[in-house]
Design a protein around this motif. Sequence first.
Motif, PDB file in Angstrom:
ATOM      1  N   GLU A  54      72.731 -26.813  62.537  1.00 30.39           N
ATOM      2  CA  GLU A  54      71.476 -26.402  63.170  1.00 30.39           C
ATOM      3  C   GLU A  54      71.649 -25.123  63.977  1.00 30.39           C
ATOM      4  OE1 GLU A  54      69.231 -29.518  65.015  1.00 30.39           O
ATOM      5  OE2 GLU A  54      69.316 -30.765  63.201  1.00 30.39           O
ATOM      6  N   ILE A  55      72.875 -24.894  64.458  1.00 31.98           N
ATOM      7  CA  ILE A  55      73.129 -23.637  65.166  1.00 31.98           C
ATOM      8  C   ILE A  55      73.157 -22.486  64.180  1.00 31.98           C
ATOM      9  CG2 ILE A  55      75.000 -22.393  66.365  1.00 31.98           C
ATOM     10  CD1 ILE A  55      75.414 -24.988  67.983  1.00 31.98           C
ATOM     11  N   GLY A  56      73.441 -22.832  62.927  1.00 28.67           N
ATOM     12  CA  GLY A  56      73.382 -21.809  61.894  1.00 28.67           C
ATOM     13  C   GLY A  56      74.734 -21.232  61.530  1.00 28.67           C
ATOM     14  N   GLY A 105      79.147 -30.757  77.881  1.00 30.64           N
ATOM     15  CA  GLY A 105      78.696 -30.241  76.601  1.00 30.64           C
ATOM     16  C   GLY A 105      77.831 -31.235  75.888  1.00 30.64           C
ATOM     17  N   SER A 106      77.681 -31.007  74.581  1.00 31.28           N
ATOM     18  CA  SER A 106      76.854 -31.926  73.810  1.00 31.28           C
ATOM     19  C   SER A 106      77.268 -31.901  72.347  1.00 31.28           C
ATOM     20  CB  SER A 106      75.380 -31.544  73.928  1.00 31.28           C
ATOM     21  OG  SER A 106      75.145 -30.297  73.291  1.00 31.28           O
ATOM     22  N   PHE A 107      77.033 -33.025  71.680  1.00 35.63           N
ATOM     23  CA  PHE A 107      77.153 -33.113  70.227  1.00 35.63           C
ATOM     24  C   PHE A 107      75.789 -33.512  69.684  1.00 35.63           C
ATOM     25  CE2 PHE A 107      81.677 -34.813  71.076  1.00 35.63           C
ATOM     26  CZ  PHE A 107      82.269 -33.562  70.903  1.00 35.63           C
ATOM     27  N   THR A 108      75.478 -33.061  68.492  1.00 38.14           N
ATOM     28  CA  THR A 108      74.237 -33.500  67.853  1.00 38.14           C
ATOM     29  C   THR A 108      74.610 -34.442  66.718  1.00 38.14           C
ATOM     30  OG1 THR A 108      73.153 -31.449  68.451  1.00 38.14           O
ATOM     31  CG2 THR A 108      72.157 -32.725  66.659  1.00 38.14           C
ATOM     32  N   GLY A 138      70.298 -36.139  64.346  1.00 41.67           N
ATOM     33  CA  GLY A 138      69.686 -34.991  64.998  1.00 41.67           C
ATOM     34  C   GLY A 138      69.496 -35.160  66.498  1.00 41.67           C
ATOM     35  N   LEU A 139      70.114 -36.175  67.044  1.00 42.98           N
ATOM     36  CA  LEU A 139      69.986 -36.415  68.477  1.00 42.98           C
ATOM     37  C   LEU A 139      71.075 -35.633  69.208  1.00 42.98           C
ATOM     38  CD1 LEU A 139      68.265 -38.293  70.284  1.00 42.98           C
ATOM     39  CD2 LEU A 139      70.119 -39.977  70.091  1.00 42.98           C
ATOM     40  N   ARG A 140      70.632 -34.684  70.077  1.00 39.81           N
ATOM     41  CA  ARG A 140      71.632 -33.941  70.843  1.00 39.81           C
ATOM     42  C   ARG A 140      71.984 -34.737  72.088  1.00 39.81           C
ATOM     43  NH1 ARG A 140      72.884 -29.879  74.688  1.00 39.81           N
ATOM     44  NH2 ARG A 140      70.945 -30.247  75.796  1.00 39.81           N
ATOM     45  N   GLN A 141      73.246 -35.125  72.205  1.00 36.84           N
ATOM     46  CA  GLN A 141      73.663 -35.996  73.294  1.00 36.84           C
ATOM     47  C   GLN A 141      74.651 -35.278  74.206  1.00 36.84           C
ATOM     48  OE1 GLN A 141      73.560 -40.310  72.039  1.00 36.84           O
ATOM     49  NE2 GLN A 141      74.872 -39.468  70.449  1.00 36.84           N
ATOM     50  N   GLU A 142      74.290 -35.227  75.473  1.00 31.86           N
ATOM     51  CA  GLU A 142      75.125 -34.511  76.433  1.00 31.86           C
ATOM     52  C   GLU A 142      76.196 -35.389  77.027  1.00 31.86           C
ATOM     53  OE1 GLU A 142      72.615 -32.785  79.398  1.00 31.86           O
ATOM     54  OE2 GLU A 142      72.009 -31.172  78.030  1.00 31.86           O
ATOM     55  N   PHE A 143      77.260 -34.768  77.444  1.00 30.16           N
ATOM     56  CA  PHE A 143      78.287 -35.512  78.165  1.00 30.16           C
ATOM     57  C   PHE A 143      78.878 -34.644  79.256  1.00 30.16           C
ATOM     58  CE2 PHE A 143      81.444 -33.178  75.814  1.00 30.16           C
ATOM     59  CZ  PHE A 143      80.912 -33.034  74.535  1.00 30.16           C
ATOM     60  N   THR A 193      64.948 -26.080  67.663  1.00 26.03           N
ATOM     61  CA  THR A 193      63.889 -27.081  67.799  1.00 26.03           C
ATOM     62  C   THR A 193      64.481 -28.490  67.904  1.00 26.03           C
ATOM     63  OG1 THR A 193      63.644 -26.530  65.482  1.00 26.03           O
ATOM     64  CG2 THR A 193      61.688 -26.304  66.861  1.00 26.03           C
ATOM     65  N   GLY A 194      63.878 -29.249  68.792  1.00 23.36           N
ATOM     66  CA  GLY A 194      64.288 -30.651  68.927  1.00 23.36           C
ATOM     67  C   GLY A 194      65.484 -30.852  69.820  1.00 23.36           C
ATOM     68  N   TRP A 195      65.983 -29.793  70.419  1.00 21.54           N
ATOM     69  CA  TRP A 195      67.185 -29.919  71.244  1.00 21.54           C
ATOM     70  C   TRP A 195      66.891 -29.965  72.743  1.00 21.54           C
ATOM     71  CZ3 TRP A 195      72.322 -27.332  69.361  1.00 21.54           C
ATOM     72  CH2 TRP A 195      72.650 -27.901  68.111  1.00 21.54           C
ATOM     73  N   GLY A 196      65.650 -30.145  73.092  1.00 19.02           N
ATOM     74  CA  GLY A 196      65.295 -30.199  74.510  1.00 19.02           C
ATOM     75  C   GLY A 196      66.255 -31.105  75.265  1.00 19.02           C
ATOM     76  N   VAL A 197      66.518 -30.768  76.505  1.00 18.06           N
ATOM     77  CA  VAL A 197      67.540 -31.509  77.265  1.00 18.06           C
ATOM     78  C   VAL A 197      67.158 -32.977  77.376  1.00 18.06           C
ATOM     79  CG1 VAL A 197      68.816 -31.644  79.425  1.00 18.06           C
ATOM     80  CG2 VAL A 197      68.029 -29.437  78.574  1.00 18.06           C
ATOM     81  N   ARG A 198      68.084 -33.806  77.020  1.00 18.09           N
ATOM     82  CA  ARG A 198      67.869 -35.242  77.100  1.00 18.09           C
ATOM     83  C   ARG A 198      68.552 -35.742  78.358  1.00 18.09           C
ATOM     84  NH1 ARG A 198      68.291 -40.046  74.042  1.00 18.09           N
ATOM     85  NH2 ARG A 198      70.471 -40.171  74.548  1.00 18.09           N
TER      86      ARG A 198
END
Lengths: 502, 426
Positions: free
Chosen positions: A361-363, A430-433, A437-442, A487-492
């Motif tokens: 998704e980052i390309g 950081g985060s993994f997606t 498609g769920l971006r999860q922060e740690f 898109t879809g990566w808004g901070v969770r």
Amino acid sequence: MAKITINGVEQAVEDGLYLIEAARRCGVDIPHYCYHPGLPVEGNCRMCSVEVEGIPKLQTACTTIVQDGMVVITDSEKVVGERSDVMEFLLRNHPIDCPICDQAGECGLQDYYMEHGLHDSRITVSEKVKKKKRVDLGPNVVLDSERCILCTRCVRFCKDVVGTEELVIKNRSNHAEITTFPGKGLVNPYALNTVDICPVGALTSRKFRFQCRVWYMKNATSICPGCERGCNIWIDHHENKIQRLRPRLNPDVNNYWMCDEGRLDFHWINDDRVLRAEGPDGLMRPDEADRAVLALLSNPGDVLIVASPRSTNESLFALKRFVEVALPGAALTGGSFRPTGDDDGFLRLPDKNPNSRGMREIGIAGDLENRLNGSAGVVLVFENDLLGDRPDLESVLAGKKVVAFTSNRTATARGADLVVPVTTYAELNGSFTNHAGLRQEFRSAIRPPGDSRSVFDVVKSLSGLLGKELGWESETALTKEMTDVITGWGVRVEEETELHAG
Amino acid sequence: MIEETKVLTSRIHKKDSHTLESYREDGGYEAAAMALAMDPDEVTAIVKDSGLRGRGGAGFPTGLKWTFLPKDRDFTYLCVNADESEPGTFKDRVILDLDPHLMIEGTVISCHALKSEHAFIYIRGEFCRPYRRLVAAVQEAYEAGILGDNVLGTGRKLDITIHKGAGAYICGEETALLNSIEGLRGQPRIKPPFPTNHGLFGRSTVINNVETLANVPVILKEGAEVYRSRGTEKSPGTRLFSVSGHVERPGVYELEHGVSFKDMLNDICGGVKGGRALKAVVPGGSSVPVLTAEESMKLQMDFESCQECGTMLGSAGVIVMDETTDMVWALDKLTHFYAHESCGQCTPCREGTGWVAELVHLINQGRAKSADFDKLIDLGTQICGNTICVFSDAVFMPVMSYTTKFRSEFESKLIDSAPVHEKVGA
Ligand SMILES: Cc1cc2nc3c(=O)[nH]c(=O)nc-3n(C[C@H](O)[C@H](O)[C@H](O)COP(=O)(O)O)c2cc1C
Ligand code: SF4
Ligand code: SF4
Ligand code: SF4
Ligand code: FES
């Protein structure tokens, strides 16, 4: 919705809930052992008994479904007395091994005894029932039968969550014991979850037992990097070493569980780390290392940058920007040769990298193999053990200058011309997606060892040397931009729900 | 002088009474043929009218239990409880061993009433000859077209599966029995849901005792009214009493509900053994409260009188104890049994029964102090009321009644009881 009255306070709760869960949502904790929200109910420990108006006998809150108009009392003399009775019974044959028990400090018996027992011992005479103190149920789990309170959480986990049914109870009365069928073991790939849900010290992890007192440990929220599921975890650490990983509740991803493989795969963070940069002439300071790298970048068209789906979104985003602003002309590729596994229908997924989807998704293109076979003479490998995963690539890399940005002494590091230490996910925010498609922060759990730096810091320093700006003051700014553009990566915001200890 | 009223046991002394041939000579399966010609609800109504109450222990009205089955059920099982393990109870064995077809006929009729096509008989594992005879009788019934795809030529279906227990008392509890048949660990289930809604393999299920079902052909044959003419208003019919202990002639006797214990003891059982004095009586199997000799002299053997007397008719296992009985010893044996038989899932029962047994044993050995005795009384109450099944009450009742009614015997065995002190002082 059902209206129920708990201890005089009327509340509206969802229909069909068990009383214990309804009460919890109303802020009333009903003590319990056998109940676990991730398992079917069994109602055997009798700790959760409460008064329900109109019913003479106490009712177990974990097996009673709320009904409109139900009036419940959880703190009457009768209820409190019953809890203390149950505590007394539970401790009747308990060895009280606390000084040598791994569970001490997070033990359901200790906690509830302080809260609901506090009775004097009336065990006047004789022996407690003796049972086996060390039973190897399987490769990862050890049972102390004397400590077991027979709540059957472990049995239900194997039966109803994994479906392997390895554990059963044998014998009756106070000789009842957890066991496996003759000749069989607790071998399912999720077995260590039984250790988490065991409310006492009966089940221990072979790897963790006797390693660290739980009250010394601090915990950080993290994401398991073991596969593209991205199970939510706790990193429990002490003295900058990871002691254990535990699943962290996330109903959308892993519920209360994680697999054993992921759970046990943390020793590489503690051990065998690259602490200093190293080149042909020996160890280097970080600034020396950066200049040595820079010396290889004079012809960007000859440079291949290899990213990894094991890196965080933030590292990958920074890397991509680095190539764009500081090293135009260099090729950026990503991918992994990690052997894949199976989708076992529960948690484990085939792709053993945590961030393949994030990388896509980052390309960052995934044409790794083609690019490696190309003409680039300089290869910067970021957190990717190419040679460990594919020893046959040695000949491909042979004629090239290889720089390994790595946390560990991998095969790739050993074959590289230059090794630069970087952090692991446990030392980073950081985060993994994940695959969905769920971006999860740690959050970072421990301090980076030696000269390890984040990929962000490395590329920031390199761009500085190249006289370019990545354009972010801090990683927070990076995250903001990244989540704005993808898109879809808004901070969770992670809800910090602790697993019930008991 | 009273005598036995042989209704269920009228045939048991005949040669080969357990065979189909013998059963048919006495009009066997005529009641079944009659019942199968009726509407199932009609059969249920007759059983309800007869006032038949369960013989397994709780005395629940049988016809009423049957009507708890949901109307819209698609499948029904009948389970016959032949696990008979309550200490002091051995009357189902007599039926299984000497007249199995009576129970099978009861099963055929009941299955018709319940619209069930499959019955399970759960038989106690230690019953060897009764098991062989039951298997043979079921086989005979299949061969004679009484069971199978065309029951007595009516085109209805009924299969019977016999399941042998493996020696656990708790599997007599109806939901533990269901688990055991399903191949699960034999431990009681949480209720609700009740078996009539969610029973064997999740389907609607009725569980009845062997003797209960043996009454059904009799009821159908003679009608509810005649059936009710025996026994009392609330406990109609006859009862198989298993009498054991200190009597001249122990055994299984069929008497009308409501006979006085005194008459039963003296006329039927030949009085207390050796002419000694009576000390205590357990009227309904080991799990019910014990009575003193005095209390027992006023007792009538029916559900309601027993209740008035502070005990229960239970499974009608009558244990007679004479003056030579050490009540502490007796409770020691009993609690040892219960400690061994708790299924072990509920904390209070699992840990409590063992603890109780240990304390009683200590007292019996003369090694306990008064604090232990107090603890025992406390434990008695702590155990029950908060468990999945009533097994814990079955421990509570004897413990409380023995220790209350025969308190001095317990106290005299304590190390720090008064008599011991006197001796020490002297
Ligand atoms: C611990 C325990 C043991 C029992 N054992 C038996 C038994 O051996 N045989 C029996 O018929 N009922 C036994 N019962 C009673 C059964 O649960 C059930 O009530 C009975 O079989 C119902 O049949 P009925 O209504 O015909 O009496 C037992 C109950 C308990 C709680
Ligand atoms: S299980 Fe709990 S109470 Fe038991 S020994 Fe361990 S810490 Fe102590
Ligand atoms: S081992 Fe632990 S989880 Fe399993 S029954 Fe015993 S106490 Fe419960
Ligand atoms: S009360 Fe005793 S026998 Fe009954 S379910 Fe509980 S532990 Fe088992
Ligand atoms: S009985 Fe409800 S939590 Fe154990």
